[in-house]
Design a protein around this motif. Structure first.
Motif, PDB file in Angstrom:
ATOM      1  N   SER A  31       0.830  -1.196   0.000  1.00 17.33           N
ATOM      2  CA  SER A  31       0.000   0.000   0.000  1.00 17.33           C
ATOM      3  C   SER A  31       0.875   1.261   0.000  1.00 17.33           C
ATOM      4  CB  SER A  31      -0.917   0.038   1.219  1.00 17.33           C
ATOM      5  OG  SER A  31      -1.615   1.269   1.263  1.00 17.33           O
ATOM      6  N   ASN A  32       1.693   1.397   1.006  1.00 23.00           N
ATOM      7  CA  ASN A  32       2.563   2.571   1.056  1.00 23.00           C
ATOM      8  C   ASN A  32       3.794   2.284   1.900  1.00 23.00           C
ATOM      9  OD1 ASN A  32       1.963   3.522   3.933  1.00 23.00           O
ATOM     10  ND2 ASN A  32      -0.089   3.517   3.033  1.00 23.00           N
ATOM     11  N   ARG A  34       6.732   4.292   4.355  1.00 19.66           N
ATOM     12  CA  ARG A  34       7.026   5.526   5.073  1.00 19.66           C
ATOM     13  C   ARG A  34       8.380   5.441   5.765  1.00 19.66           C
ATOM     14  NH1 ARG A  34       1.613   5.579   8.267  1.00 19.66           N
ATOM     15  NH2 ARG A  34       0.915   4.484   6.409  1.00 19.66           N
ATOM     16  N   TYR A  36      10.459   7.041   9.050  1.00 16.14           N
ATOM     17  CA  TYR A  36      10.351   7.770  10.310  1.00 16.14           C
ATOM     18  C   TYR A  36      11.745   8.099  10.815  1.00 16.14           C
ATOM     19  CZ  TYR A  36       5.393   6.571  11.027  1.00 16.14           C
ATOM     20  OH  TYR A  36       4.024   6.466  10.925  1.00 16.14           O
ATOM     21  N   SER A  46       7.183  11.021  11.519  1.00 18.52           N
ATOM     22  CA  SER A  46       7.111  10.738  10.092  1.00 18.52           C
ATOM     23  C   SER A  46       7.910  11.755   9.271  1.00 18.52           C
ATOM     24  CB  SER A  46       5.647  10.754   9.650  1.00 18.52           C
ATOM     25  OG  SER A  46       5.552  10.502   8.259  1.00 18.52           O
ATOM     26  N   ILE A  49       5.827   9.715   3.304  1.00 15.52           N
ATOM     27  CA  ILE A  49       4.968   8.573   3.004  1.00 15.52           C
ATOM     28  C   ILE A  49       4.825   8.507   1.493  1.00 15.52           C
ATOM     29  CG2 ILE A  49       2.715   7.497   3.290  1.00 15.52           C
ATOM     30  CD1 ILE A  49       2.331   9.072   5.828  1.00 15.52           C
ATOM     31  N   THR A  51       3.158   6.264  -1.870  1.00 12.83           N
ATOM     32  CA  THR A  51       2.296   5.194  -2.366  1.00 12.83           C
ATOM     33  C   THR A  51       2.965   4.502  -3.548  1.00 12.83           C
ATOM     34  OG1 THR A  51       1.175   6.679  -3.895  1.00 12.83           O
ATOM     35  CG2 THR A  51       0.255   6.491  -1.678  1.00 12.83           C
ATOM     36  N   ILE A  89      13.706   4.709  10.540  1.00 13.26           N
ATOM     37  CA  ILE A  89      12.925   3.478  10.471  1.00 13.26           C
ATOM     38  C   ILE A  89      12.093   3.469   9.205  1.00 13.26           C
ATOM     39  CG2 ILE A  89      11.225   2.031  11.633  1.00 13.26           C
ATOM     40  CD1 ILE A  89      11.973   3.477  14.248  1.00 13.26           C
ATOM     41  N   SER A  93       3.254  -0.598   4.684  1.00 10.48           N
ATOM     42  CA  SER A  93       1.858  -0.911   4.980  1.00 10.48           C
ATOM     43  C   SER A  93       1.265  -1.743   3.850  1.00 10.48           C
ATOM     44  CB  SER A  93       1.072   0.378   5.140  1.00 10.48           C
ATOM     45  OG  SER A  93      -0.301   0.117   5.336  1.00 10.48           O
ATOM     46  N   GLY A  98      -7.161  -3.113   7.111  1.00 10.92           N
ATOM     47  CA  GLY A  98      -8.070  -2.682   8.159  1.00 10.92           C
ATOM     48  C   GLY A  98      -7.441  -1.680   9.077  1.00 10.92           C
ATOM     49  N   GLY A 101      -3.958  -1.887  10.106  1.00 19.19           N
ATOM     50  CA  GLY A 101      -3.041  -1.277   9.162  1.00 19.19           C
ATOM     51  C   GLY A 101      -1.889  -2.150   8.774  1.00 19.19           C
ATOM     52  N   LEU A 103       1.116  -2.534   9.692  1.00 15.77           N
ATOM     53  CA  LEU A 103       2.384  -1.852   9.484  1.00 15.77           C
ATOM     54  C   LEU A 103       3.510  -2.793   9.860  1.00 15.77           C
ATOM     55  CD1 LEU A 103       1.735   1.703  10.969  1.00 15.77           C
ATOM     56  CD2 LEU A 103       1.508   0.947   8.612  1.00 15.77           C
ATOM     57  N   PHE A 105       7.432  -2.950  10.501  1.00 16.13           N
ATOM     58  CA  PHE A 105       8.526  -2.043  10.842  1.00 16.13           C
ATOM     59  C   PHE A 105       9.880  -2.700  10.572  1.00 16.13           C
ATOM     60  CE2 PHE A 105       6.503   1.445  13.196  1.00 16.13           C
ATOM     61  CZ  PHE A 105       5.232   0.941  13.364  1.00 16.13           C
ATOM     62  N   GLY A 106      10.791  -1.937   9.978  1.00 17.70           N
ATOM     63  CA  GLY A 106      12.174  -2.366   9.933  1.00 17.70           C
ATOM     64  C   GLY A 106      12.839  -2.114  11.278  1.00 17.70           C
TER      65      GLY A 106
ATOM     66  N   TYR B  33      -3.006   2.718  19.253  1.00 13.06           N
ATOM     67  CA  TYR B  33      -2.143   1.537  19.233  1.00 13.06           C
ATOM     68  C   TYR B  33      -1.179   1.551  20.413  1.00 13.06           C
ATOM     69  CZ  TYR B  33      -3.697   1.700  14.387  1.00 13.06           C
ATOM     70  OH  TYR B  33      -4.473   1.763  13.260  1.00 13.06           O
ATOM     71  N   GLY B  42      12.441  -4.263  15.574  1.00 11.42           N
ATOM     72  CA  GLY B  42      11.515  -3.215  15.162  1.00 11.42           C
ATOM     73  C   GLY B  42      10.382  -3.080  16.164  1.00 11.42           C
ATOM     74  N   LEU B  43       9.615  -2.028  16.024  1.00 13.32           N
ATOM     75  CA  LEU B  43       8.436  -1.870  16.884  1.00 13.32           C
ATOM     76  C   LEU B  43       7.468  -3.022  16.648  1.00 13.32           C
ATOM     77  CD1 LEU B  43       8.890   1.603  16.133  1.00 13.32           C
ATOM     78  CD2 LEU B  43       7.433   1.370  18.123  1.00 13.32           C
ATOM     79  N   ARG B  94      -3.878   7.211  14.941  1.00 13.00           N
ATOM     80  CA  ARG B  94      -3.792   7.146  13.480  1.00 13.00           C
ATOM     81  C   ARG B  94      -5.122   7.536  12.866  1.00 13.00           C
ATOM     82  NH1 ARG B  94      -1.785   1.520  10.807  1.00 13.00           N
ATOM     83  NH2 ARG B  94      -2.091   2.008   8.626  1.00 13.00           N
ATOM     84  N   SER B 100      -5.375   5.923   0.259  1.00 15.74           N
ATOM     85  CA  SER B 100      -4.777   4.854   1.052  1.00 15.74           C
ATOM     86  C   SER B 100      -3.793   5.395   2.074  1.00 15.74           C
ATOM     87  CB  SER B 100      -4.046   3.880   0.129  1.00 15.74           C
ATOM     88  OG  SER B 100      -2.968   4.535  -0.517  1.00 15.74           O
ATOM     89  N   ILE B 101      -3.719   6.727   2.186  1.00 12.21           N
ATOM     90  CA  ILE B 101      -2.732   7.321   3.078  1.00 12.21           C
ATOM     91  C   ILE B 101      -3.330   7.568   4.454  1.00 12.21           C
ATOM     92  CG2 ILE B 101      -1.310   9.358   3.482  1.00 12.21           C
ATOM     93  CD1 ILE B 101      -0.241   7.607   1.321  1.00 12.21           C
ATOM     94  N   GLU B 103      -1.958   8.897   8.498  1.00  8.44           N
ATOM     95  CA  GLU B 103      -0.865   9.416   9.305  1.00  8.44           C
ATOM     96  C   GLU B 103      -0.903   8.762  10.675  1.00  8.44           C
ATOM     97  OE1 GLU B 103       1.228  12.580   7.081  1.00  8.44           O
ATOM     98  OE2 GLU B 103       1.638  11.413   8.890  1.00  8.44           O
ATOM     99  N   GLN B 104       0.235   8.342  11.154  1.00  8.27           N
ATOM    100  CA  GLN B 104       0.334   7.779  12.495  1.00  8.27           C
ATOM    101  C   GLN B 104       1.263   8.652  13.322  1.00  8.27           C
ATOM    102  OE1 GLN B 104       1.547   3.618  12.803  1.00  8.27           O
ATOM    103  NE2 GLN B 104       0.231   3.436  14.583  1.00  8.27           N
TER     104      GLN B 104
END
Lengths: 115, 115
Positions: A31-32, A34, A36, A46, A49, A51, A89, A93, A98, A101, A103, A105-106, B33, B42-43, B94, B100-101, B103-104
Motif C-alpha cells: 500500500s505505502n 514511510r 520515520y 514521520s 509517506i 504510495t 525506520i 503498509s 483494516g 493497518g 504496518l 517495521f524495519g 495503538y 523493530g516496533l 492514526r 490509502s494514506i 498518518e500515524q
C-alpha cells in the motif's frame, strides 16, 4: 512472510556529508512506504509517506525514493547536520489491512553525524 | 495541541507487580495503538483499538490488557510484570487522511524496567 530489512544497521558520517539509507521489503499487497526519524529517547516522527505510484518524495534535506518493482526504497540525506543523528525506520503498509493497518517495521538504521 | 501524551515517562517494577500505562491523544483520531520497542528489534504491535469500544490483539499481546476508556484515552495494563516486559512502550494514534494514506503519530514513550 512480510518483512522489512534495512541497511546498514549503523552509520557514522561527518557533518556536511551526504548519506543514503536502504530499505528492502517483501510486503504484499503493498500500500505505502514511510520513513520515520526517531531521536534518542523520543517517539518516531514521520518524514515521508509514498504510495505505489510515487517514486520520489522530498522533505527538506531528506529525499526518499521507491522502486516498487524491485521492492526497494532509499532515504538520502543531503548536507548532514548534527541534528540528523537519530535512528531512521522504514515502515511498509499492506493494502486493505483494516484499522490494524498491518504496518511492518524495519529495525532501523542508527545514524551518527560527527563534527 | 499536545498530540499523543504518555504517562509515566519512566517506571521501575519488581517481578509480579502490576501497573497501567496511560495514553491520551487530542487529535480526535479513531484508531489507537500500543507498541513495544526492544533493542535490535523493530516496533511490535501489542494491542490496537480501531474505534472507541473496540480492542484487538496485535503481534505480542501475552501478559497485557488494554482499555479504550473513551475516544481520547487508551491504557495498557501489566497485571503481573515479568523481566521479559522490560522495554520502551509507545502509544500511537492514526487517522486516514486521503485514499490509502494515513498518518500515524507516536507518543514520547514509557521506559519500563522490571527487576
Amino acid at each position: 512472510k512480510n518483512q522489512v530489512e534495512q541497511s546498514p544497521q549503523s552509520l557514522i558520517i561527518l557533518e556536511g556529508k551526504n548519506c543514503t539509507l536502504q530499505c528492502n521489503y517483501t510486503v504484499s499487497p503493498f500500500s505505502n512506504l514511510r520513513w520515520y526519524k526517531q531521536d534518542t529517547g523520543r517517539g518516531p516522527v514521520s518524514l515521508t509517506i509514498m504510495t505505489f505510484s510515487e517514486n520520489t518524495k522530498s522533505n527538506g534535506r531528506y529525499t526518499a525514493t521507491l522502486d516498487a518493482d524491485t521492492k526497494q526504497s532509499s532515504l538520502h540525506i543531503t548536507a548532514s547536520q548534527l541534528s540528523d543523528s537519530a535512528s531512521y525506520i522504514c515502515v511498509v503498509s499492506a493494502i486493505d489491512a483494516g484499522s490494524q493497518g498491518n504496518l511492518i517495521f524495519g529495525k532501523g538504521t542508527k545514524l551518527s553525524v560527527k563534527p | 495541541n499536545a498530540g499523543v501524551t504518555q504517562t509515566p515517562k519512566f517506571q521501575v517494577l519488581k517481578t509480579g507487580q502490576s501497573m497501567t500505562l496511560q495514553c491520551a491523544q487530542d487529535m480526535n483520531h479513531n484508531s489507537m495503538y500500543w507498541y513495544r520497542q526492544d533493542p535490535g528489534m523493530g516496533l511490535r504491535l501489542i494491542y490496537y483499538s480501531a474505534s472507541e469500544g473496540t480492542t484487538d490483539k496485535g503481534e505480542v499481546p501475552n501478559g497485557y490488557n488494554v482499555s479504550r476508556l473513551n475516544k481520547r484515552e487508551f491504557s495498557l495494563r501489566l497485571e503481573s510484570a515479568a523481566p521479559s516486559q522490560t522495554s520502551v512502550y509507545f502509544c500511537a494514534s492514526r487517522e486516514r487522511t486521503s485514499g490509502s494514506i494515513d498518518e500515524q503519530f507516536f507518543g514520547p514513550g514509557t521506559r519500563l524496567t522490571v527487576l
